[in-house]
Structure formats: C-alpha cells, structure tokens
Design a protein around this motif. Structure first.
Motif, PDB file in Angstrom:
ATOM      1  N   ILE A   1       0.837  -1.203   0.000  1.00 26.61           N
ATOM      2  CA  ILE A   1       0.000   0.000   0.000  1.00 26.61           C
ATOM      3  C   ILE A   1       0.872   1.253   0.000  1.00 26.61           C
ATOM      4  O   ILE A   1       0.606   2.220  -0.731  1.00 26.61           O
ATOM      5  CB  ILE A   1      -0.949  -0.005   1.212  1.00 26.61           C
ATOM      6  N   GLN A   2       1.930   1.243   0.813  1.00 30.19           N
ATOM      7  CA  GLN A   2       2.842   2.391   0.850  1.00 30.19           C
ATOM      8  C   GLN A   2       3.517   2.592  -0.509  1.00 30.19           C
ATOM      9  O   GLN A   2       3.708   3.728  -0.962  1.00 30.19           O
ATOM     10  CB  GLN A   2       3.894   2.184   1.942  1.00 30.19           C
ATOM     11  N   GLU A   3       3.877   1.485  -1.164  1.00 30.59           N
ATOM     12  CA  GLU A   3       4.491   1.591  -2.483  1.00 30.59           C
ATOM     13  C   GLU A   3       3.512   2.193  -3.480  1.00 30.59           C
ATOM     14  O   GLU A   3       3.881   3.050  -4.298  1.00 30.59           O
ATOM     15  CB  GLU A   3       4.938   0.208  -2.960  1.00 30.59           C
ATOM     16  N   LEU A   4       2.252   1.766  -3.402  1.00 31.88           N
ATOM     17  CA  LEU A   4       1.230   2.330  -4.290  1.00 31.88           C
ATOM     18  C   LEU A   4       1.026   3.814  -4.022  1.00 31.88           C
ATOM     19  O   LEU A   4       0.849   4.604  -4.960  1.00 31.88           O
ATOM     20  CB  LEU A   4      -0.088   1.573  -4.110  1.00 31.88           C
ATOM     21  N   ASP A   5       1.057   4.197  -2.757  1.00 32.64           N
ATOM     22  CA  ASP A   5       0.917   5.612  -2.405  1.00 32.64           C
ATOM     23  C   ASP A   5       2.063   6.431  -3.009  1.00 32.64           C
ATOM     24  O   ASP A   5       1.847   7.537  -3.524  1.00 32.64           O
ATOM     25  CB  ASP A   5       0.900   5.785  -0.883  1.00 32.64           C
ATOM     26  N   ARG A   6       3.274   5.878  -2.949  1.00 34.11           N
ATOM     27  CA  ARG A   6       4.426   6.583  -3.532  1.00 34.11           C
ATOM     28  C   ARG A   6       4.266   6.726  -5.044  1.00 34.11           C
ATOM     29  O   ARG A   6       4.554   7.781  -5.608  1.00 34.11           O
ATOM     30  CB  ARG A   6       5.726   5.836  -3.193  1.00 34.11           C
ATOM     31  N   GLU A   7       3.814   5.657  -5.685  1.00 37.43           N
ATOM     32  CA  GLU A   7       3.623   5.714  -7.137  1.00 37.43           C
ATOM     33  C   GLU A   7       2.543   6.735  -7.506  1.00 37.43           C
ATOM     34  O   GLU A   7       2.668   7.464  -8.504  1.00 37.43           O
ATOM     35  CB  GLU A   7       3.251   4.339  -7.677  1.00 37.43           C
ATOM     36  N   MET A   8       1.473   6.794  -6.704  1.00 39.28           N
ATOM     37  CA  MET A   8       0.411   7.757  -6.963  1.00 39.28           C
ATOM     38  C   MET A   8       0.927   9.181  -6.808  1.00 39.28           C
ATOM     39  O   MET A   8       0.611  10.064  -7.612  1.00 39.28           O
ATOM     40  CB  MET A   8      -0.766   7.492  -6.015  1.00 39.28           C
ATOM     41  N   THR A   9       1.722   9.395  -5.766  1.00 38.96           N
ATOM     42  CA  THR A   9       2.301  10.731  -5.545  1.00 38.96           C
ATOM     43  C   THR A   9       3.207  11.136  -6.692  1.00 38.96           C
ATOM     44  O   THR A   9       3.154  12.266  -7.191  1.00 38.96           O
ATOM     45  CB  THR A   9       3.085  10.760  -4.227  1.00 38.96           C
ATOM     46  N   GLN A  10       4.041  10.193  -7.135  1.00 41.38           N
ATOM     47  CA  GLN A  10       4.939  10.477  -8.259  1.00 41.38           C
ATOM     48  C   GLN A  10       4.155  10.761  -9.535  1.00 41.38           C
ATOM     49  O   GLN A  10       4.513  11.652 -10.313  1.00 41.38           O
ATOM     50  CB  GLN A  10       5.893   9.300  -8.470  1.00 41.38           C
ATOM     51  N   SER A  11       3.078  10.003  -9.756  1.00 42.13           N
ATOM     52  CA  SER A  11       2.263  10.207 -10.957  1.00 42.13           C
ATOM     53  C   SER A  11       1.587  11.574 -10.937  1.00 42.13           C
ATOM     54  O   SER A  11       1.537  12.269 -11.958  1.00 42.13           O
ATOM     55  CB  SER A  11       1.200   9.103 -11.067  1.00 42.13           C
ATOM     56  N   ARG A  12       1.084  11.963  -9.759  1.00 42.29           N
ATOM     57  CA  ARG A  12       0.458  13.284  -9.655  1.00 42.29           C
ATOM     58  C   ARG A  12       1.485  14.389  -9.885  1.00 42.29           C
ATOM     59  O   ARG A  12       1.187  15.388 -10.554  1.00 42.29           O
ATOM     60  CB  ARG A  12      -0.188  13.446  -8.275  1.00 42.29           C
ATOM     61  N   ALA A  13       2.688  14.217  -9.318  1.00 44.59           N
ATOM     62  CA  ALA A  13       3.736  15.226  -9.500  1.00 44.59           C
ATOM     63  C   ALA A  13       4.120  15.340 -10.967  1.00 44.59           C
ATOM     64  O   ALA A  13       4.316  16.441 -11.497  1.00 44.59           O
ATOM     65  CB  ALA A  13       4.958  14.868  -8.659  1.00 44.59           C
TER      66      ALA A  13
ATOM     67  N   GLU B   1       3.667  18.636 -13.273  1.00 49.87           N
ATOM     68  CA  GLU B   1       4.832  19.198 -13.953  1.00 49.87           C
ATOM     69  C   GLU B   1       4.577  19.296 -15.458  1.00 49.87           C
ATOM     70  O   GLU B   1       4.952  20.274 -16.112  1.00 49.87           O
ATOM     71  CB  GLU B   1       6.059  18.334 -13.682  1.00 49.87           C
ATOM     72  N   THR B   2       3.905  18.279 -16.011  1.00 49.21           N
ATOM     73  CA  THR B   2       3.590  18.294 -17.439  1.00 49.21           C
ATOM     74  C   THR B   2       2.621  19.415 -17.778  1.00 49.21           C
ATOM     75  O   THR B   2       2.801  20.132 -18.772  1.00 49.21           O
ATOM     76  CB  THR B   2       2.986  16.940 -17.853  1.00 49.21           C
ATOM     77  N   GLU B   3       1.589  19.579 -16.954  1.00 49.41           N
ATOM     78  CA  GLU B   3       0.618  20.653 -17.194  1.00 49.41           C
ATOM     79  C   GLU B   3       1.286  22.023 -17.088  1.00 49.41           C
ATOM     80  O   GLU B   3       0.996  22.934 -17.878  1.00 49.41           O
ATOM     81  CB  GLU B   3      -0.526  20.542 -16.184  1.00 49.41           C
ATOM     82  N   LYS B   4       2.197  22.177 -16.115  1.00 45.54           N
ATOM     83  CA  LYS B   4       2.919  23.444 -15.955  1.00 45.54           C
ATOM     84  C   LYS B   4       3.780  23.722 -17.168  1.00 45.54           C
ATOM     85  O   LYS B   4       3.829  24.851 -17.675  1.00 45.54           O
ATOM     86  CB  LYS B   4       3.778  23.376 -14.693  1.00 45.54           C
ATOM     87  N   ARG B   5       4.466  22.685 -17.671  1.00 44.22           N
ATOM     88  CA  ARG B   5       5.339  22.852 -18.836  1.00 44.22           C
ATOM     89  C   ARG B   5       4.531  23.214 -20.081  1.00 44.22           C
ATOM     90  O   ARG B   5       4.947  24.059 -20.883  1.00 44.22           O
ATOM     91  CB  ARG B   5       6.114  21.552 -19.073  1.00 44.22           C
ATOM     92  N   ILE B   6       3.368  22.605 -20.241  1.00 39.64           N
ATOM     93  CA  ILE B   6       2.509  22.913 -21.387  1.00 39.64           C
ATOM     94  C   ILE B   6       2.067  24.363 -21.340  1.00 39.64           C
ATOM     95  O   ILE B   6       2.060  25.067 -22.358  1.00 39.64           O
ATOM     96  CB  ILE B   6       1.293  21.966 -21.412  1.00 39.64           C
ATOM     97  N   ALA B   7       1.694  24.848 -20.140  1.00 33.58           N
ATOM     98  CA  ALA B   7       1.276  26.240 -19.985  1.00 33.58           C
ATOM     99  C   ALA B   7       2.418  27.193 -20.339  1.00 33.58           C
ATOM    100  O   ALA B   7       2.217  28.215 -21.014  1.00 33.58           O
ATOM    101  CB  ALA B   7       0.790  26.485 -18.558  1.00 33.58           C
TER     102      ALA B   7
END
Length: 243
Positions: A137-149, A153-159
């Motif tokens: 579960i902790q590993e999944l939480d880390r992956e979710m956090t990384q995916s959101r980040a 970052e992608t949305e910021k770069r596009i803007a």
C-alpha cells in the motif's frame, strides 16, 4: 525453484506494454506465436536453451504448437525474472492454469495479471501477510504521488510552452512588419535615385558625390534588410520548436 504461490507474478504496465509489443513484432497473425518464431528472443535472452524450453513448457500447459498473447506475456515475465537472478517457479498458480485452459477466456477473467494499464495484479498480493500488504500500500501511495507530480509538472510545462509560443508569434509578426518597412524604404530610395539624377543638370563632381551617397544609403538598407530577414527566420524556427 520457487513455489508458484510465493513467486512474484506481478507485471507492471510498462513491462506488459513491452511484452505485448514484442508479441506483435515476432508473429504475423497477432493471435498465437510458435517456438520457432521466438528464435530472436532466445538469441538475445542470455539464458540456456534448457531454461528457455522450461519456460515454454511452463506456460504451454496444453502442449500446443503455439501460445497466445497472455501466455507469451507470462513467458517473458518469467524469462526476465530469471535474468535478474530469481529462481524459476515450480508451476503456475491455479487461477493462471484455469485461465490458460479456457478456450475462450476473456481479459476480465484473467486474474493473474490484469490487462488494464491503470491497475495492479491483485492476485499477486493474495498470499502476503498484513505487513507485506501494508508495504505494498505504501508503495502504491508513492507511485500515486509520483504520478500526480509528473502530471502537474507536465501541465505546468505545457502552460509555459503556450506562453512562449504566443510571444514568439508576436515577435515573428513584428519582424515581418519591420522587414516590409525596410523593403518599402529600399524601393523609395531606388525611386529617389531616378528622380535625383533624371531631373537635374549636375556637373561631373556633384553627380559622383550624389551617386556615392545614394549607394551608401542603399548599402545600409540592404544590411538592415538582411539582418531583419535573418531574425525573421530565427523566429520562425523558434516558433516551430515551441509548437
């Protein structure tokens, strides 16, 4: 050898995409693949022929001449696990055997690995204790956090790229107008040369001075024109990259 229930059968979305791509690349009908068609995979596998044959027999539980895509995905998963130093499983899990034995099994029936790239293989966690599940579960939480980040970052770069693109478009338009103005000045200078020489009775010295002055003005305008053209070309290239 390792008990199949203790073996790590989890296949990440990235690995699954890679394995399915190899399946399509190495056969013509995209339905089944034979052992002969996997010769290139064996040549680059860096494992023995005996081990390669063991994995084939492991997934080919019917003993057919070919295996399907899901069996091929498991085949490459076991092969790559072996290359990373992990022991072979002694067999397949019951759910995998049942899935392979079904003639017309649907993707939703396959419990050992889910085809969706957005979910994990829940069956691979079923034999873990509470501590193991909490770690997962902790590993999944880390992956979710990384995916959101990564998404943020992608949305910021596009803007940012949109802003740069708009600024470059404005700059390119300004330079087009600037170049047009220089061309107009050049044409006016050419016209003034005709008027100055054609309508006056000048002695030789005055005429030569006038010609030299007009030539100098023309040279300056040509330099400005070349510079503006080069700047416009650079702006167009930058605008293309930003787009």
């Amino acid at each position: 050898m390792q008990n199949p229930d203790a073996y790590d059968w989890y296949i990440s979305p990235a690995d699954r995409f890679n394995y399915e791509t190899q399946f399509t690349r190495n056969n013509s009908d995209d339905v089944e693949i034979t052992l002969q068609q996997m010769e290139n995979i064996y040549n680059t596998s860096r494992i023995s022929l005996e081990d390669f044959q063991y994995i084939w027999n492991l997934v080919n539980i019917r003993g057919n001449q070919a295996i399907n895509k899901e069996q091929f995905v498991v085949f490459l998963h076991v092969l790559n696990s072996k290359r990373r130093g992990k022991p072979f499983p002694t067999g397949l899990t019951l759910s995998m055997k049942e899935s392979f034995l079904k003639e017309d099994s649907k993707p939703s029936d396959r419990m050992y690995v889910r085809p969706s790239t957005s979910t994990r293989d829940v069956a691979s966690f079923e034999n873990k204790d509470i501590a193991g599940l909490e770690a997962s579960i902790q590993e999944l939480d880390r992956e979710m956090t990384q995916s959101r980040a990564l998404r943020d970052e992608t949305e910021k770069r596009i803007a940012e790229l949109k802003i740069v693109k708009a600024e470059l478009a404005d700059l390119a338009e300004f330079k087009r107008k600037h170049l047009a103005a220089i061309k107009a000045d050049n044409e006016a200078l050419l016209e003034s040369e005709k008027v100055a020489v054609g309508g006056r009775d000048l002695d030789e010295t005055s005429l030569l001075l006038l010609i030299d002055r007009l030539k100098e003005q023309r040279r300056v305008l040509e330099i400005k024109k070349s510079t503006a053209q080069a700047m416009l070309t650079d702006s167009q290239l930058e605008l293309t990259r930003a787009g």
